[in-house]
Design an enzyme around this catalytic site. Sequence first.
Site, PDB file in Angstrom:
ATOM      1  CE  LYS A   1      -3.982   1.823   2.584  1.00  0.00           C
ATOM      2  NZ  LYS A   1      -4.880   1.546   3.734  1.00  0.00           N
TER       3      LYS A   1
ATOM      4  CB  SER B   1      -7.922   3.385   2.715  1.00  0.00           C
ATOM      5  OG  SER B   1      -7.125   2.786   3.722  1.00  0.00           O
TER       6      SER B   1
ATOM      7  CB  SER C   1      -8.338   0.264   5.464  1.00  0.00           C
ATOM      8  OG  SER C   1      -9.129   1.411   5.606  1.00  0.00           O
TER       9      SER C   1
END
Length: 564
Positions: A126, A201, A225
């Site tokens: 990420k 996210s 997330s």
Amino acid sequence: MASKHWSELAAAKRAQLSNSIPQEWVLRNLPPKETLTVIDFPEKSGLLTEREIEITHSEVSALLDKLAKGVWSAVEVTTAFGKRAVNCLTELFIDRALKRAAELDEHLKTTGTVVGPLHGLPVSLKDQLSIKGIESTIGYTSYIGKYATKSAVLVDILEAAGAVLYVKTNVPQTLMWGETYNHIFRRTLNPYNRALTPGGSSGGEGALIALRGSPLGVGSDIAGSVRVPAGFNNLYGLRPSQGRVPYAGCVNTLEGQDSVLSVLGPLSSSLSGVKVFLQAVLDQKPWLKDPLVVRKPWNEEEYRLVEHGEGKRMCFAVMWHDEIVLPHPPVVRALEETKKALVAAGHKVIDWKPLKHGELNTALWTIFTTGGAQDFEAALNEFQEPLISEMYPIDGGDVDSITTGIPGHRAMPPGVSAYEAWQVQKRRRDLRQEYLEYWNATVGLTGTGRPVDAIIAPVAHCAPPPHGWNRPPVYSMIWNALDYTALAMPTGLFVDPALDPKKSPHEFLNDADKANYELYDPEVFKGAPIAIQLIGRTLEEEAVLGMAEVVGDALKRHLNLGRS
């Protein structure tokens, strides 16, 4: 750079990413926008060889075995996954990755040994995870051009274990969304249906791994997330308890809020990938490298479920709903099939009545919004980048932009005073104590002599919804509020209008419940993956992985019998 408009900076960064793709990998035969399902497009694209298709369809355990034996080289495995990397990235540094892979191949050739347990395995990250010499924009134009001078602790640990890092993946602006859109890299889509969200996210990670552009990735989770993108993309995703996986050196929002911490966790198409990640990280004693990591090595006895009847006869509790929002019919069907599978496998299943979930979630949201608006403003003000308040595609159907001119459904309040925040944190602490005692009290219901071994619950109130419609993640953030270990896992089931028709209206619990009911259209959600969530107690990561094997094996046997 200060003289440039935020939109110019965003366009230049997109161009930089585009130019980092090897020209021979750029496809001219992309599916038209009308083609919603692209999960099998890489196989049809003509870009991959048969050997590369075999490599990218292998589970992590098989990849590591063949890499260690020299059957496949780190260079060819990295190349194969690099070719499958899609439009959900923020950074692609394939030349650097291939150089690293070649060094690993040479080490294996000359010494006959692997560098570590992740030798040669491509691992995606990420965008938050800092890598020295690479940007972490996390969806803010003001962060463009800020190159990391030092790698995050977890990055160093992964590389020391032999991993090959090659891409970073897209996130929403502010990170505090269950969707994935920002002004720089635009929208990430769900490969099972591009009209649906991949979640957030860590939505870039979810989409990339679903398309097998990565065998193992790292996301972050403060309210769901990791688990929501995992569930929405038919993957496994672990939310470990605070302090189990090192976070030091990452770029983040809401920095300084340390009552409910964001945690890093793995996503993978296989449970073996999640397990290998956790073992590899813990083997390097991360508590000596990050002061917030607890001193707890990998515990094999916990993984073998010694404290849970050795997995022979367990008692699971199904939470059918949280008394806030009733889940859609496909989610209920997945829970029902999981219960049938576990009962058929000889386990006991009881119902779980939620305890004060609304109060816990309210406390969590208050903690997040204390200073949240100021935090976002500080990151946006340098170039006057507008704050995204909605995720709906623009009027007219351009999914790569967002609708403007409509009220945001989650505008951040100004926050409360420090004293008021302390009272909320105190109340959360007291609720955690109540929940612990509530769980312990189930010992009289299980018939095993133990309290409930784990809770099975929805990952979200729905399967992946259309863009803009993923509302606050009440089914995932509750476990962050309690700091319980939680794993999203696929069921092998997908939304089927024949099996999941819309039900008659029920007596709605609140406006959010009514809106969720009205959202469901079986044809819109058709073909979307359905996941469940397995919840254990705080710092019970090994046991949750062991129980996930039990649940997964039971589901596979049950569904295979059901199809015969």
